[in-house]
Design a protein around this motif. Structure first.
Motif, PDB file in Angstrom:
ATOM      1  N   ASN A   1       0.833  -1.205   0.000  1.00 35.60           N
ATOM      2  CA  ASN A   1       0.000   0.000   0.000  1.00 35.60           C
ATOM      3  C   ASN A   1       0.869   1.257   0.000  1.00 35.60           C
ATOM      4  O   ASN A   1       0.580   2.236  -0.692  1.00 35.60           O
ATOM      5  CB  ASN A   1      -0.918   0.007   1.226  1.00 35.60           C
ATOM      6  CG  ASN A   1      -2.064  -0.973   1.102  1.00 35.60           C
ATOM      7  OD1 ASN A   1      -2.394  -1.422   0.006  1.00 35.60           O
ATOM      8  ND2 ASN A   1      -2.671  -1.317   2.225  1.00 35.60           N
ATOM      9  N   SER A   2       1.937   1.223   0.790  1.00 34.61           N
ATOM     10  CA  SER A   2       2.853   2.360   0.826  1.00 34.61           C
ATOM     11  C   SER A   2       3.531   2.555  -0.524  1.00 34.61           C
ATOM     12  O   SER A   2       3.739   3.687  -0.973  1.00 34.61           O
ATOM     13  CB  SER A   2       3.912   2.150   1.912  1.00 34.61           C
ATOM     14  OG  SER A   2       3.344   2.213   3.192  1.00 34.61           O
ATOM     15  N   LYS A   3       3.867   1.459  -1.172  1.00 33.12           N
ATOM     16  CA  LYS A   3       4.496   1.530  -2.495  1.00 33.12           C
ATOM     17  C   LYS A   3       3.552   2.190  -3.503  1.00 33.12           C
ATOM     18  O   LYS A   3       3.971   3.013  -4.325  1.00 33.12           O
ATOM     19  CB  LYS A   3       4.870   0.124  -2.961  1.00 33.12           C
ATOM     20  CG  LYS A   3       5.744   0.080  -4.204  1.00 33.12           C
ATOM     21  CD  LYS A   3       6.122  -1.355  -4.548  1.00 33.12           C
ATOM     22  CE  LYS A   3       6.947  -1.986  -3.459  1.00 33.12           C
ATOM     23  NZ  LYS A   3       7.384  -3.372  -3.814  1.00 33.12           N
ATOM     24  N   MET A   4       2.267   1.835  -3.429  1.00 28.41           N
ATOM     25  CA  MET A   4       1.273   2.441  -4.314  1.00 28.41           C
ATOM     26  C   MET A   4       1.163   3.943  -4.059  1.00 28.41           C
ATOM     27  O   MET A   4       1.153   4.749  -4.999  1.00 28.41           O
ATOM     28  CB  MET A   4      -0.096   1.791  -4.094  1.00 28.41           C
ATOM     29  CG  MET A   4      -1.231   2.420  -4.890  1.00 28.41           C
ATOM     30  SD  MET A   4      -2.871   1.866  -4.337  1.00 28.41           S
ATOM     31  CE  MET A   4      -3.002   2.726  -2.748  1.00 28.41           C
ATOM     32  N   THR A   5       1.093   4.326  -2.783  1.00 22.46           N
ATOM     33  CA  THR A   5       0.975   5.741  -2.437  1.00 22.46           C
ATOM     34  C   THR A   5       2.211   6.513  -2.872  1.00 22.46           C
ATOM     35  O   THR A   5       2.118   7.640  -3.373  1.00 22.46           O
ATOM     36  CB  THR A   5       0.760   5.904  -0.922  1.00 22.46           C
ATOM     37  OG1 THR A   5      -0.376   5.133  -0.527  1.00 22.46           O
ATOM     38  CG2 THR A   5       0.527   7.359  -0.555  1.00 22.46           C
ATOM     39  N   SER A   6       3.380   5.911  -2.697  1.00 22.41           N
ATOM     40  CA  SER A   6       4.625   6.547  -3.122  1.00 22.41           C
ATOM     41  C   SER A   6       4.628   6.794  -4.625  1.00 22.41           C
ATOM     42  O   SER A   6       4.979   7.889  -5.090  1.00 22.41           O
ATOM     43  CB  SER A   6       5.815   5.662  -2.741  1.00 22.41           C
ATOM     44  OG  SER A   6       7.014   6.156  -3.292  1.00 22.41           O
ATOM     45  N   LYS A   7       4.229   5.800  -5.390  1.00 19.77           N
ATOM     46  CA  LYS A   7       4.198   5.943  -6.852  1.00 19.77           C
ATOM     47  C   LYS A   7       3.264   7.068  -7.266  1.00 19.77           C
ATOM     48  O   LYS A   7       3.595   7.887  -8.135  1.00 19.77           O
ATOM     49  CB  LYS A   7       3.753   4.626  -7.491  1.00 19.77           C
ATOM     50  CG  LYS A   7       3.708   4.669  -9.009  1.00 19.77           C
ATOM     51  CD  LYS A   7       3.281   3.326  -9.592  1.00 19.77           C
ATOM     52  CE  LYS A   7       3.203   3.392 -11.115  1.00 19.77           C
ATOM     53  NZ  LYS A   7       2.765   2.086 -11.694  1.00 19.77           N
TER      54      LYS A   7
END
Length: 237
Positions: free
Chosen positions: A159-165
């Motif tokens: 989820n954090s990876k998605m938000t970062s992207k």
């Protein structure tokens, strides 16, 4: 009607920014989620959108709720919500509230597109030199990127990876707008963040000192700094 929101317990908010560990889930109405109803209809009977005055002045939590009402409309070409986004981006609580909703919503989302939606582009253009917007946009890259490796749960890390992207896509757009207008402030902030992430610190640089303190406050280690450096290099390309 105003859609109320459930802030799920596992959602972490730090200074109003999301360290992505979950999402904001709208309550269902008559068996349909608010997102479904927004997609199905845009009549006043179905949606009571906030006023510009509310968007310019209400609290952070209210701003999260307002953005959740119209973010799903960004993909509908016949609806222009640029004025609403611009109103939110005119103050810190509005900026934070908008991006909590925009960056953390479930996929598929307008935030997943490599090119930001036209209404958001117009709103960013109108507020591009705002110091609050520049700083908070940078944080919306740093914080979820840092949490990718700080989370021990795979789902939360993803989820954090998605938000970062998503945050990088917005930051790239805002940086390009500032470069085109000759405003170097955002580039300076990105360069300072990159220096801190790489350990190339200059104690005399006020921007660098600010981000050193920020990194220390949230406990970023070598792996987090490495990922943040990569993210900053990506958005400055």
């Amino acid at each position: 009607m105003r859609i109320s929101l459930i802030l799920v317990a596992s959602l972490s908010l730090v200074n109003g920014f999301v360290l992505q560990s979950s999402s904001l889930y709208p309550q269902t109405i008559n068996g349909l989620s608010s997102k479904t109803r927004f997609a199905a209809s845009t009549s006043e009977e179905e949606i009571a959108l906030p006023t510009l005055d509310q968007l310019k002045s209400d609290s952070f939590i209210d701003q999260v709720g307002y953005a959740s009402q119209y973010v799903p409309l960004l993909s509908q070409e016949d609806i222009d919500v640029a004025d609403m986004i611009e109103a939110q981006l005119s103050h810190s609580d509005g900026i934070r509230g908008f991006f909590v909703s925009y960056l953390t919503g479930d996929s598929p989302s307008p935030a997943d597109e490599e090119v930001i939606p036209a209404p958001l582009k117009a709103a960013l253009e109108s507020q591009k030199s705002s110091s609050d917007l520049i700083s908070l946009t940078c944080m919306n890259v740093i914080m979820p990127t840092g949490m990718i490796t700080m989370h021990t749960d795979e789902e939360l890390s993803n989820n954090s990876k998605m938000t970062s992207k998503r945050g990088i896509i917005v930051a790239k757009a805002l940086l390009a707008m500032n470069k085109e207008s000759g405003n170097v402030e955002m580039l300076k902030q990105c360069q300072a963040i990159l220096k801190v992430a790489k350990g190339e610190v200059d104690s005399e640089d006020e921007d660098v000192k600010y981000w050193i303190e920020f990194f220390s406050k949230w406990g970023y280690g070598d792996k987090e700094k490495e990922n943040i450096a990569k993210a900053m290099e990506d958005l400055m390309q």
